[in-house]
Design a protein around this motif. Sequence first.
Motif, PDB file in Angstrom:
ATOM      1  N   CYS A 230      -8.566 -10.888   7.284  1.00  0.00           N
ATOM      2  CA  CYS A 230      -7.122 -10.721   7.197  1.00  0.00           C
ATOM      3  C   CYS A 230      -6.693 -10.993   5.755  1.00  0.00           C
ATOM      4  O   CYS A 230      -7.204 -11.914   5.124  1.00  0.00           O
ATOM      5  CB  CYS A 230      -6.484 -11.719   8.149  1.00  0.00           C
ATOM      6  N   ALA A 231      -5.780 -10.171   5.234  1.00  0.00           N
ATOM      7  CA  ALA A 231      -5.299 -10.367   3.863  1.00  0.00           C
ATOM      8  C   ALA A 231      -3.832  -9.955   3.774  1.00  0.00           C
ATOM      9  O   ALA A 231      -3.402  -9.018   4.453  1.00  0.00           O
ATOM     10  CB  ALA A 231      -6.129  -9.533   2.893  1.00  0.00           C
ATOM     11  N   PRO A 232      -3.053 -10.636   2.930  1.00  0.00           N
ATOM     12  CA  PRO A 232      -1.663 -10.240   2.733  1.00  0.00           C
ATOM     13  C   PRO A 232      -1.575  -8.869   2.066  1.00  0.00           C
ATOM     14  O   PRO A 232      -2.431  -8.496   1.274  1.00  0.00           O
ATOM     15  CB  PRO A 232      -1.095 -11.310   1.803  1.00  0.00           C
ATOM     16  N   VAL A 233      -0.533  -8.140   2.417  1.00  0.00           N
ATOM     17  CA  VAL A 233      -0.256  -6.831   1.825  1.00  0.00           C
ATOM     18  C   VAL A 233       1.175  -6.893   1.293  1.00  0.00           C
ATOM     19  O   VAL A 233       2.106  -7.168   2.050  1.00  0.00           O
ATOM     20  CB  VAL A 233      -0.373  -5.707   2.885  1.00  0.00           C
ATOM     21  N   TYR A 234       1.341  -6.668  -0.022  1.00  0.00           N
ATOM     22  CA  TYR A 234       2.670  -6.734  -0.634  1.00  0.00           C
ATOM     23  C   TYR A 234       3.031  -5.394  -1.263  1.00  0.00           C
ATOM     24  O   TYR A 234       2.198  -4.738  -1.883  1.00  0.00           O
ATOM     25  CB  TYR A 234       2.700  -7.791  -1.742  1.00  0.00           C
ATOM     26  N   ASN A 235       4.286  -5.018  -1.113  1.00  0.00           N
ATOM     27  CA  ASN A 235       4.862  -3.880  -1.835  1.00  0.00           C
ATOM     28  C   ASN A 235       3.999  -2.616  -1.738  1.00  0.00           C
ATOM     29  O   ASN A 235       3.590  -2.041  -2.735  1.00  0.00           O
ATOM     30  CB  ASN A 235       5.080  -4.253  -3.308  1.00  0.00           C
ATOM     31  N   LYS A 236       3.743  -2.196  -0.537  1.00  0.00           N
ATOM     32  CA  LYS A 236       2.872  -1.060  -0.307  1.00  0.00           C
ATOM     33  C   LYS A 236       3.687   0.106   0.248  1.00  0.00           C
ATOM     34  O   LYS A 236       4.642  -0.098   0.970  1.00  0.00           O
ATOM     35  CB  LYS A 236       1.763  -1.458   0.666  1.00  0.00           C
ATOM     36  N   TYR A 237       3.267   1.291  -0.064  1.00  0.00           N
ATOM     37  CA  TYR A 237       3.864   2.545   0.391  1.00  0.00           C
ATOM     38  C   TYR A 237       5.222   2.784  -0.275  1.00  0.00           C
ATOM     39  O   TYR A 237       5.856   1.873  -0.789  1.00  0.00           O
ATOM     40  CB  TYR A 237       3.983   2.613   1.924  1.00  0.00           C
ATOM     41  N   ASP A 238       5.666   4.020  -0.209  1.00  0.00           N
ATOM     42  CA  ASP A 238       6.926   4.411  -0.848  1.00  0.00           C
ATOM     43  C   ASP A 238       8.127   3.679  -0.272  1.00  0.00           C
ATOM     44  O   ASP A 238       9.095   3.430  -0.971  1.00  0.00           O
ATOM     45  CB  ASP A 238       7.141   5.927  -0.722  1.00  0.00           C
ATOM     46  N   VAL A 239       8.070   3.355   1.038  1.00  0.00           N
ATOM     47  CA  VAL A 239       9.219   2.677   1.643  1.00  0.00           C
ATOM     48  C   VAL A 239       9.219   1.180   1.355  1.00  0.00           C
ATOM     49  O   VAL A 239      10.148   0.490   1.706  1.00  0.00           O
ATOM     50  CB  VAL A 239       9.265   2.884   3.182  1.00  0.00           C
ATOM     51  N   ASN A 240       8.175   0.679   0.697  1.00  0.00           N
ATOM     52  CA  ASN A 240       8.009  -0.721   0.349  1.00  0.00           C
ATOM     53  C   ASN A 240       7.873  -1.584   1.598  1.00  0.00           C
ATOM     54  O   ASN A 240       8.845  -1.860   2.285  1.00  0.00           O
ATOM     55  CB  ASN A 240       9.146  -1.235  -0.529  1.00  0.00           C
ATOM     56  N   THR A 241       6.656  -1.971   1.847  1.00  0.00           N
ATOM     57  CA  THR A 241       6.359  -2.768   3.031  1.00  0.00           C
ATOM     58  C   THR A 241       5.548  -3.992   2.638  1.00  0.00           C
ATOM     59  O   THR A 241       4.851  -4.003   1.632  1.00  0.00           O
ATOM     60  CB  THR A 241       5.541  -1.955   4.061  1.00  0.00           C
ATOM     61  N   THR A 242       5.661  -5.019   3.475  1.00  0.00           N
ATOM     62  CA  THR A 242       4.920  -6.260   3.289  1.00  0.00           C
ATOM     63  C   THR A 242       4.414  -6.708   4.645  1.00  0.00           C
ATOM     64  O   THR A 242       5.099  -6.549   5.652  1.00  0.00           O
ATOM     65  CB  THR A 242       5.818  -7.345   2.674  1.00  0.00           C
ATOM     66  N   GLY A 243       3.230  -7.276   4.652  1.00  0.00           N
ATOM     67  CA  GLY A 243       2.654  -7.771   5.897  1.00  0.00           C
ATOM     68  C   GLY A 243       1.230  -8.220   5.673  1.00  0.00           C
ATOM     69  O   GLY A 243       0.912  -8.778   4.635  1.00  0.00           O
ATOM     70  N   ILE A 244       0.369  -7.934   6.650  1.00  0.00           N
ATOM     71  CA  ILE A 244      -1.032  -8.284   6.510  1.00  0.00           C
ATOM     72  C   ILE A 244      -1.911  -7.134   6.974  1.00  0.00           C
ATOM     73  O   ILE A 244      -1.507  -6.307   7.787  1.00  0.00           O
ATOM     74  CB  ILE A 244      -1.408  -9.561   7.290  1.00  0.00           C
ATOM     75  N   SER A 245      -3.116  -7.106   6.415  1.00  0.00           N
ATOM     76  CA  SER A 245      -4.129  -6.169   6.894  1.00  0.00           C
ATOM     77  C   SER A 245      -5.102  -6.958   7.757  1.00  0.00           C
ATOM     78  O   SER A 245      -5.353  -8.136   7.514  1.00  0.00           O
ATOM     79  CB  SER A 245      -4.858  -5.523   5.725  1.00  0.00           C
ATOM     80  N   LEU A 246      -5.628  -6.305   8.767  1.00  0.00           N
ATOM     81  CA  LEU A 246      -6.584  -6.922   9.680  1.00  0.00           C
ATOM     82  C   LEU A 246      -7.757  -5.979   9.849  1.00  0.00           C
ATOM     83  O   LEU A 246      -7.572  -4.809  10.192  1.00  0.00           O
ATOM     84  CB  LEU A 246      -5.928  -7.183  11.044  1.00  0.00           C
TER      85      LEU A 246
END
Length: 148
Positions: A120-136
Motif C-alpha cells: 500500500c502506498a499514498p497517491v497524491y495529485n494524480k490524474y487530470d481531475v486531481n485525486t489523492t488516496g492510496i494504491s493497493l
Amino acid sequence: MAIRNQIEAIVQSLSNTPSFIYGSAAELNVLADDTSFPCVFMYPLQPFVIEPKANGSVDNTFTVYLEFLFQTEFDQYTSDNETYISQALHLANEFLVKASTYREGEGRYFKVKAGEKAKCAPVYNKYDVNTTGISLTVTLSTMYFQTY
C-alpha cells in the motif's frame, strides 16, 4: 474477465459506496473526468498464475492493483490531503476484509492468505481531475474455479 466483476461487486458494497472504473492508466485518466468520487480504479490484471491441484481443481492467483481515490483541489498541499489518505486506507482495509469473505455460490470466492502482505502506498495529485488516496497491490486466489 469475471474477476473484474467480482471485485466491482465488492467495491460497490464498501462504505461511502465508491464508484468503480477499470482500465489502463490512460483510460482511467480520461474516465476519471466523468466519475463521481470517492472512486476505486482497477488496472488490468498483471500477472496471474494457474495452479492445477491434485483433486482436479485449478487455483488461479491474481495480482490486483487498485487505487482508492478522492477528488482534491489543485492548490492543496500534501499535508492538506492527509485526511483523504486516512479515508482511502480505511476503504482498502474494508476491501480486504470483504474480499476474504465474499461468497459466490456455495463457498468463498477468494482465498486471502493470512500473513500475506498487501502493498500500500499514498497517491497524491494524480490524474487530470486531481485525486489523492492510496494504491493497493494484493494477491488474490480464486477458490472453486473449476473441477474437471
